[in-house]
Design an enzyme around this catalytic site. Structure first.
Site, mmCIF file in Angstrom:
data_model
loop_
_atom_site.group_PDB
_atom_site.id
_atom_site.type_symbol
_atom_site.label_atom_id
_atom_site.label_comp_id
_atom_site.label_asym_id
_atom_site.label_seq_id
_atom_site.Cartn_x
_atom_site.Cartn_y
_atom_site.Cartn_z
ATOM 1 N N GLU A 68 4.031 -4.868 11.590
ATOM 2 C CA GLU A 68 4.102 -5.017 10.132
ATOM 3 C C GLU A 68 5.529 -5.014 9.584
ATOM 4 O O GLU A 68 5.755 -5.434 8.463
ATOM 5 C CB GLU A 68 3.270 -3.910 9.446
ATOM 6 C CG GLU A 68 3.783 -2.483 9.591
ATOM 7 C CD GLU A 68 3.316 -1.769 10.872
ATOM 8 O OE1 GLU A 68 3.109 -2.454 11.878
ATOM 9 O OE2 GLU A 68 3.202 -0.536 10.864
ATOM 10 N N GLY B 235 1.303 7.072 12.312
ATOM 11 C CA GLY B 235 1.346 8.323 11.558
ATOM 12 C C GLY B 235 2.072 9.400 12.325
ATOM 13 O O GLY B 235 2.351 9.237 13.519
ATOM 14 N N SER C 137 7.671 -2.747 -21.826
ATOM 15 C CA SER C 137 9.091 -2.501 -21.584
ATOM 16 C C SER C 137 9.858 -3.805 -21.401
ATOM 17 O O SER C 137 11.067 -3.829 -21.484
ATOM 18 C CB SER C 137 9.259 -1.659 -20.325
ATOM 19 O OG SER C 137 8.917 -2.438 -19.185
ATOM 20 N N GLY C 138 9.111 -4.880 -21.112
ATOM 21 C CA GLY C 138 9.800 -6.141 -20.831
ATOM 22 C C GLY C 138 10.064 -6.294 -19.337
ATOM 23 O O GLY C 138 10.646 -7.267 -18.900
ATOM 24 N N GLY C 139 9.622 -5.312 -18.540
ATOM 25 C CA GLY C 139 9.664 -5.470 -17.086
ATOM 26 C C GLY C 139 8.473 -6.308 -16.664
ATOM 27 O O GLY C 139 7.599 -6.606 -17.490
ATOM 28 N N CYS D 179 0.510 1.951 16.875
ATOM 29 C CA CYS D 179 1.266 3.183 17.165
ATOM 30 C C CYS D 179 0.303 4.376 17.320
ATOM 31 O O CYS D 179 -0.429 4.427 18.295
ATOM 32 C CB CYS D 179 2.322 3.405 16.085
ATOM 33 S SG CYS D 179 3.563 4.597 16.581
ATOM 34 N N TYR D 180 0.251 5.284 16.349
ATOM 35 C CA TYR D 180 -0.705 6.401 16.452
ATOM 36 C C TYR D 180 -2.130 5.857 16.623
ATOM 37 O O TYR D 180 -2.937 6.425 17.366
ATOM 38 C CB TYR D 180 -0.620 7.284 15.205
ATOM 39 C CG TYR D 180 -1.604 8.444 15.227
ATOM 40 C CD1 TYR D 180 -1.380 9.556 16.017
ATOM 41 C CD2 TYR D 180 -2.779 8.399 14.468
ATOM 42 C CE1 TYR D 180 -2.290 10.613 16.059
ATOM 43 C CE2 TYR D 180 -3.696 9.449 14.490
ATOM 44 C CZ TYR D 180 -3.438 10.548 15.297
ATOM 45 O OH TYR D 180 -4.342 11.585 15.332
ATOM 46 N N ASP E 14 5.808 -5.728 -14.709
ATOM 47 C CA ASP E 14 4.449 -5.173 -14.688
ATOM 48 C C ASP E 14 3.838 -5.077 -16.084
ATOM 49 O O ASP E 14 2.737 -5.558 -16.325
ATOM 50 C CB ASP E 14 4.441 -3.785 -14.030
ATOM 51 C CG ASP E 14 5.132 -3.791 -12.685
ATOM 52 O OD1 ASP E 14 5.217 -4.881 -12.101
ATOM 53 O OD2 ASP E 14 5.583 -2.727 -12.241
ATOM 54 N N SER E 15 4.572 -4.461 -17.013
ATOM 55 C CA SER E 15 3.988 -4.311 -18.349
ATOM 56 C C SER E 15 3.848 -5.671 -19.035
ATOM 57 O O SER E 15 2.927 -5.884 -19.821
ATOM 58 C CB SER E 15 4.793 -3.320 -19.201
ATOM 59 O OG SER E 15 6.075 -3.807 -19.468
ATOM 60 N N SER E 16 4.733 -6.608 -18.729
ATOM 61 C CA SER E 16 4.633 -7.945 -19.344
ATOM 62 C C SER E 16 3.377 -8.664 -18.856
ATOM 63 O O SER E 16 2.656 -9.278 -19.648
ATOM 64 C CB SER E 16 5.856 -8.797 -19.003
ATOM 65 O OG SER E 16 7.012 -8.170 -19.468
ATOM 66 N N LYS F 68 3.778 -5.823 -5.951
ATOM 67 C CA LYS F 68 4.734 -6.396 -6.907
ATOM 68 C C LYS F 68 4.860 -7.922 -6.787
ATOM 69 O O LYS F 68 4.857 -8.633 -7.779
ATOM 70 C CB LYS F 68 6.108 -5.758 -6.681
ATOM 71 C CG LYS F 68 7.122 -6.070 -7.738
ATOM 72 C CD LYS F 68 7.164 -4.946 -8.703
ATOM 73 C CE LYS F 68 8.221 -5.018 -9.722
ATOM 74 N NZ LYS F 68 8.077 -3.871 -10.644
ATOM 75 N N HIS G 142 5.413 -1.799 15.912
ATOM 76 C CA HIS G 142 4.974 -2.032 14.526
ATOM 77 C C HIS G 142 5.113 -3.515 14.154
ATOM 78 O O HIS G 142 6.186 -3.942 13.729
ATOM 79 C CB HIS G 142 5.796 -1.160 13.569
ATOM 80 C CG HIS G 142 5.448 0.278 13.676
ATOM 81 N ND1 HIS G 142 4.493 0.877 12.886
ATOM 82 C CD2 HIS G 142 5.883 1.234 14.519
ATOM 83 C CE1 HIS G 142 4.377 2.144 13.229
ATOM 84 N NE2 HIS G 142 5.212 2.390 14.209
#
Ligand code: XMP
Length: 519
Positions: free
Chosen positions: A177, A59, A229-231, A86-87, A233-235, A375, A175
């Site tokens: 990650e 951070g 929307s056909g993307g 880190c922090y 997430d919404s699908s 995602k 880091h």
């Protein structure tokens, strides 16, 4: 919908690092459920019985200041293994009596070489001798805290990995990650399985049943409306809810006229015919184009498109009775980003609009089944729901669509030109096997014309800009190195096939300093 209480988890305390989300991702990739909370959230937390590990993120704060973000000291007495990054390392060192110094001379940004000084379960198969790691710090621990030992150093920062073996408290300055740290995932693996001794308990597919049951329990016999929307997430949201409540789900597709060539109608057919969803297509393209006439300011465009979308959706939703719920494709990163670790608001770069961002005034209860998911986890879920590859692995597409890819004024003719160019670009990427290596690709139309020559005749036409980036979550991105033969062909293909374009350029900027979209 209630936040599900997972059995065992790792908690990440977010001190505001740009890459905290990646810590949660890495842990989930290793099959362990992880959640991010703010330091304030940690103070409020009452039950720790299912928390098997704590990670303190990086951070922007400094423990060398008079006041700084911290954690309640009693978390160190709960016998839960702790890893500071880190922090997080500096905070641990400060709490246990070490010394931290800010040094402009010894700061490390970017790659550094880490050398082993002592053995530790944390570095098993990660550090045998030396390893390349990614650093981003100005403060450094310069004196070991009490009861800690040194595990590894870099040239500039002697106390890069430290540990208190007895109490299972670990700290790393770099880091692990980020992908720039070589084999960083191994370090998390060691922390989870050798130190926290947590068992694998998470996969996106194993959550499908739970999600469907939770939707059933929440919605019961009521109706749910969803903007599709056909993307991805919404699908995925639509398929999940459909599995839970079938005909009580109403999907609305608003065609703004600013979508990719053919895509919207095809998506409509797929959801109607293949998945047999209750879906309604509303063609509002004329309305959108008329309201966007002579508007060239990016923020104005975004606002007009976002507000119109809501209006059209609201009008349609009023036609249905007994609608109680609105389904949204909110993802975990949206939840994390909407709360800040410091309470400060980061400056707004763009007003985002997406089909998930429908307004609170609509007075619906929300169903957000993907709000624990990243995602890539949504895509795994999509696959297990039988979502076709074309949709499941589709690149992200912004809510305002081509409206923010036609720079300057938008007209029907410019939409058509861009749709054709974009269609060629994307199809060529698919044909050449590059599409799936790229996080997002698109064509845009610049607001200037340049001179060209075609068949001995002078032309004065549009410039088409191509953009293709790799990214993990859209927060940062690198431009994709398109192969030379692809670049050679694509310019010819677009210019020969799309009337109105006489020059093609490729965007070679990363994010930051640019953004992925142009507006
Ligand atoms: P930027 O341009 O901010 O984009 O680097 C990051 C990611 O977000 C997408 N994007 C949007 N998505 N509504 C969306 O649903 C929006 O208004 C919007 N603006 C940008 C962009 O395509 C990229 O994936």
């Amino acid at each position: 919908m209630q936040f599900h209480q997972y059995k065992d988890k790792v908690l990440i305390i977010d001190f505001g690092s740009q890459v905290t989300k990646l810590i949660a991702r890495r842990i989930r990739e290793l099959g362990v459920y992880s959640e991010i909370i703010t330091p304030k959230g940690l103070i409020k937390l009452k039950k720790f019985h299912n928390i098997k590990g704590l990670i303190l993120s990086g951070g922007p704060s400094t423990v060398t200041a008079n006041s700084f973000q911290s954690v309640p000291k009693d978390i160190f007495k709960k016998k839960i293994p702790i890893l500071g990054i880190c922090y997080g390392l500096q905070l641990i060192a400060k709490i246990f009596g070490g010394k931290i110094k800010s040094s402009k001379k010894k700061r490390e940004f970017g790659r550094a070489i880490l050398y082993k000084k002592n053995t530790s379960p944390l570095i098993k198969n990660f550090l045998n001798n030396k390893r390349s790691v990614w650093m981003s710090h100005e403060d450094a621990v310069v004196k070991l805290p009490k009861n800690f030992k040194l595990v590894a150093s870099t040239k500039e920062s002697k106390l890069t990995i430290i540990e208190n073996t007895k109490n299972k408290i670990y700290g790393v300055q770099f880091h692990p990650e980020v992908t720039h740290t070589d084999k960083g995932k191994q370090l998390f693996k060691n922390f989870l399985f050798l130190i926290c001794k947590i068992k694998k308990n998470w996969s996106a597919t194993s959550q499908k049943k739970r999600l469907i049951n939770e939707i059933k329990d929440t919605v019961k016999k009521d109706k749910v409306i969803c903007a599709l929307s056909g993307g991805v997430d919404s699908s995925v949201v639509a398929l999940l809810i459909n599995k839970a409540i079938k005909k009580n789900l109403i999907c609305i597709m608003v065609d703004t006229g600013l979508m990719r060539k053919n895509e919207f109608k095809q998506t409509y057919q797929i959801f109607k015919k293949k998945y047999r969803l209750n879906v309604k297509l509303i063609n509002a393209s004329r309305l959108f184009l008329s309201k966007l006439k002579n508007i060239s300011n990016p923020e104005k465009k975004r606002k007009i498109i976002g507000n119109l979308f809501i209006k059209v959706f609201e009008k349609e939703s009023k036609k249905y009775k007994n609608l109680k719920f609105l389904a949204q494709g909110t993802l975990y990163p949206d939840i994390i980003e909407s709360r800040s670790s410091t309470g400060s608001k980061t400056s707004k770069i763009k007003s985002h609009h997406n089909v998930g961002g429908l307004p609170k005034r609509m007075n619906f209860k929300l169903v957000e089944p993907l709000k624990d998911f990243f995602k890539d986890e949504v895509r795994i879920l999509g696959k297990s729901l039988g979502l076709i590859k074309n949709i499941n692995f589709k690149h992200p597409f912004p809510g305002p669509g081509l409206g923010i890819r036609i720079l300057g004024n938008i007209s029907q003719q410019r939409v058509k030109i861009l749709q054709e160019a974009d269609y060629i670009f994307i199809n060529e990427l698919i044909k050449s096997g590059l599409y799936n290596k790229i996080w997002q690709a698109y064509a845009a139309l610049l607001p200037i014309k340049t001179v060209g020559v075609m068949g001995d005749t002078r032309t004065y036409e549009n410039i088409c800009l191509l953009r293709a980036v790799t990214s993990e979550d859209g927060m940062t991105a690198d431009y994709f190195n398109l192969p030379k033969n692809f670049i050679d062909n694509i310019s010819n293909k677009i210019i020969n096939n799309v009337k109105g374009i006489n020059r093609v350029v490729y965007d070679i900027t990363s994010k930051p300093p640019s953004t992925i979209e142009l507006e």
